[in-house]
Design an enzyme around this catalytic site. Structure first.
Site, PDB file in Angstrom:
ATOM      1  N   GLU A 100       0.842  -1.309  -0.079  1.00 26.54           N
ATOM      2  CA  GLU A 100       0.067  -0.081   0.044  1.00 26.54           C
ATOM      3  C   GLU A 100       0.864   1.331  -0.023  1.00 26.54           C
ATOM      4  OE1 GLU A 100      -3.076   0.449  -0.461  1.00 26.54           O
ATOM      5  OE2 GLU A 100      -4.292  -1.272   0.067  1.00 26.54           O
ATOM      6  N   SER A 361     -30.120 -33.651  48.542  1.00 21.58           N
ATOM      7  CA  SER A 361     -29.157 -34.078  49.768  1.00 21.58           C
ATOM      8  C   SER A 361     -27.838 -33.267  49.969  1.00 21.58           C
ATOM      9  CB  SER A 361     -28.848 -35.721  49.673  1.00 21.58           C
ATOM     10  OG  SER A 361     -30.204 -36.347  49.848  1.00 21.58           O
TER      11      SER A 361
END
Length: 709
Positions: A100, A361
């Protein structure tokens, strides 16, 4: 004379040329001044470029090691995750600049040579764009302003904005802005969103093919979207590779190998680990950009997969929750709130680690621990498991049977209900609730209900997080361990104070020692894990909670709507998952601690006489029950046995309470064949009413009338 005339004409021409040049110069200066004024005016109205830290990015939730658990979109629905050069593969940065903007390090926002080259190529190609002249800084200018650059004035504004950016920011900051703002198709912005969506990974390590694709996409993000136009994406990627070979950034061999890689053809889902906790953290601090949980991502993802894999065998609307905590620090290391956050059929959005449910339990260890602490009992103390009633309350064991005289160690290891209720009556339900609150539990009692003995067998609402906190206290020598799931959070949500005593260290160790001797499930490997299971009334909840020397894990299974799940129980359904979860912690776990110095280690015969047999302080309140009761079918109901279809099923008659042997009758005809069983099968010969009755060893009886069809 002629010579003089010629000289005069020459002077007049020189004068005219001088005046013309002056006029032209004045016009030129005026035009230059106007251009300078126009440029200065535009520049004065340009926004100051943002610092990368000020750019709005997706809120992210991280684990304890700063790894991504879950991102959220920004306000307008775009994915824009924070990213810096340090987070990105250096090879990508080199390829980006090489393709770029090769003079990125040298120019001041505009590469005039590149602009001139692009303009010449444009004219030579007859108006076709051959190469762009925009620098990375100019691209950042366009991304900041979110405006097109097709017109000359827009291009001029972009050039001037690039110069402004270079004046205010250094090159690193400019690159950081590009890495966060570059478009990658759809609602994806920034390198990190792109790598997660297309490759399912962070941008720290990329292949040459992946990096080349990411260089190509921002130039035309919609036309090159690999999830929609994979051929266009591949062509653009290969074009990038060819140019990078020409500039020497990538070798020809690397480019050829990269071109053979497949282009992704679909977007992946963004990470959504510990989704319930992430939602809660963001809701608690909505303005924070980063939330850091105590979660370990590897453990979290492993247990999420475990829950998804195991829930299929439980039922279509069932769910699984798993919670793991370090009982030394209180840090929650994994929190699986459901078997699938987005699974609506299982109400996956409901966090079942925090939902109040019946614990079955699982409170029994605390009940016995209180008795040990009070000196009422010892693990080797004998206690009777026989039909027992407390006023109108007559507890039953899970299997409906009785064991006679057992040690308390056996009563807890076998999870017998009747001995637990007898001991709870001795220590007091109010004391049990008080110690639960010390552990950080806020129990939910039934409305308009006084504290009763039923809480010992699950008649109270607690959450999985509550139970993990309680068992963390047992593992930590009886001291409360406030849990936290977010760094900076007040541990335990302010409910449990660190260092407050839930049990004495000796009582906590005695409970842990019993639980460590409970045999593992068939699929579980023998290990030093202290654990307890529980199943709530009607098979609505299955629990398994356990701990070793460092971690405590809790597992819940059931349906979020609270309806029964056929066949589930803590021992057969939840316990195997508990042991699998411990297996995910790795092979090098810490063992349970040795006994404290003040613990009395003895068998029943060597105990002091008062401890050899558990005796209720007020034995008069413990009485035998009133006799057998037919638990199923209930009186007056209709039972569909399929008689109308010609192949009826037998009717199961179940009895509770009473003392075996039992004799069963149907319309007065005895049926008993297994007198010590509490279930008898009867095959009707047709539809109609039938009277069922049972008589126990003491002559006590019960009867019901039902309609079979």
């Amino acid at each position: 004379m002629a010579q003089a005339a010629m000289k005069e004409r020459s002077r007049r021409w020189r004068r005219r040329l001088f005046v013309g040049a002056g006029v032209l110069g004045l016009v030129g200066l005026t035009a230059a001044g106007l251009v300078a004024w126009l440029v200065a005016d535009i520049e004065s109205r340009l926004p100051i470029p943002p610092d990368p830290a000020a750019v709005a990015t997706s809120t992210v939730v991280l684990d304890r090691n700063q790894r991504l658990l879950r991102p959220f979109t920004i306000a307008d629905g775009r994915w824009r995750l924070p990213a810096r050069q340090a987070d990105v593969d250096p090879r990508f940065i080199a390829m980006l600049i090489g393709y770029e903007d090769r003079r990125f390090a040298d120019h001041h926002g505009v590469d005039y040579r590149a602009l001139g080259r692009a303009a010449g190529q444009f004219v030579a190609a007859g108006g076709r764009i051959v190469s762009g002249g925009s620098t990375l800084t100019m691209q950042v200018a366009r991304l900041i302003e979110e405006a097109p650059t097709r017109s000359a004035s827009a291009k001029l504004r972009q050039i001037l904005m690039a110069r402004t950016i270079e004046h205010h920011l250094d090159k690193d900051a400019i690159l950081d802005l590009y890495l966060m703002l570059a478009p990658y198709g759809g609602n994806l912005e920034g390198i990190r969103a792109a790598t997660l969506a297309y490759f399912g990974k962070e941008p720290g390590r990329l292949t040459v093919a992946e990096a080349a694709l990411l260089v190509a996409l921002p130039q035309s993000p919609e036309a090159r979207r690999p999830d929609r136009f994979p051929d266009a994406a591949r062509a653009a990627r290969d074009q990038v590779l060819d140019r990078l070979v020409a500039t020497g950034v990538v070798s020809a061999e690397e480019a050829q190998a990269a071109k053979r890689d497949r282009v992704p053809t679909a977007r992946r889902f963004f990470p959504m680990h510990a989704a319930h906790l992430a939602d809660q953290a963001v809701a608690a601090a909505p303005d924070a950009a980063v939330h850091r949980l105590t979660i370990d991502r590897d453990l979290q993802t492993g247990l999420e997969a475990l829950a998804r894999d195991r829930v299929a065998a439980v039922g279509k609307r069932a769910s699984i929750a798993i919670l793991v905590a370090d009982h030394h620090t209180g840090d929650v290391l994994a929190s699986v709130g459901s078997a699938g956050f987005l699974d609506d059929a299982r109400a996956g959005h409901v966090d079942m680690t925090r939902a109040p449910r019946s614990p079955g339990s699982t409170l029994k260890p605390l009940i016995y621990g209180l008795a040990f602490e009070e000196g009422l009992a010892h693990p080797a103390s004998l206690i009777d498991d026989r039909p027992t009633g407390f006023g109108g309350y007559a507890p039953q064991n899970f299997d409906g049977d009785f064991r006679g005289t057992v040690t308390i160690r056996e009563a807890l290891a076998q999870s017998l209900n009747i001995p637990a209720v007898v001991v709870l009556d001795a220590v007091g339900p109010a004391r049990l609730l008080a110690r639960m609150k010390r552990a950080g539990i806020t129990p939910e009692l039934p409305r308009a209900s006084a504290t009763g003995l039923a809480i010992g067998l699950g008649g109270v609402g607690v959450s999985l997080r509550d139970l993990v906190g309680l068992y963390a206290a047992l593992a930590a020598g009886g001291e409360a361990v406030p849990l936290r799931s977010t760094f900076g959070e007040a541990q335990g949500d302010g409910r449990a104070a660190a260092g407050s005593s839930v049990l004495t260290s000796s009582a906590a160790w005695q409970v842990a020692d019993i639980l460590a001797d409970v045999p593992p499930p068939v699929t579980g490997s023998p290990d030093q894990i202290a654990y307890k299971t529980g199943t709530s009334y009607g098979y609505r909840d299955a629990w398994a909670i356990g701990f070793d020397g460092a971690h405590v894990i809790g597992v819940w299974i059931g349906r979020p709507d609270g309806t029964p799940v056929s066949g589930v129980s803590g021992a057969t359904t939840a316990a195997p998952i508990l042991f699998e979860a411990f297996g995910r912690l790795g092979p090098h776990r810490r063992l349970l601690p040795p006994a404290p110095a003040d613990v009395l280690v003895a068998n029943t015969a060597s105990l002091p006489p008062p401890l050899r047999r558990f005796r209720h302080p007020d034995a008069a309140v413990v009485a035998e029950d009133a006799g057998p009761q037919i638990a199923f079918p209930q009186n007056g109901v209709a039972v569909d046995l399929g008689i109308r279809f010609g192949d009826p099923e037998p009717l199961a008659i179940k009895v509770r309470n009473g003392a075996p042997p039992f004799t069963f009758f149907a319309n007065g005809v005895p049926l008993a064949r297994k007198p010590f069983d509490r279930t008898e099968l009867w095959q009707p010969d047709g539809a109609g009413y039938v009277t069922l009755s049972v008589v126990d060893a003491s002559g006590r009886s019960d009867r019901v009338t039902v309609f079979v069809e």
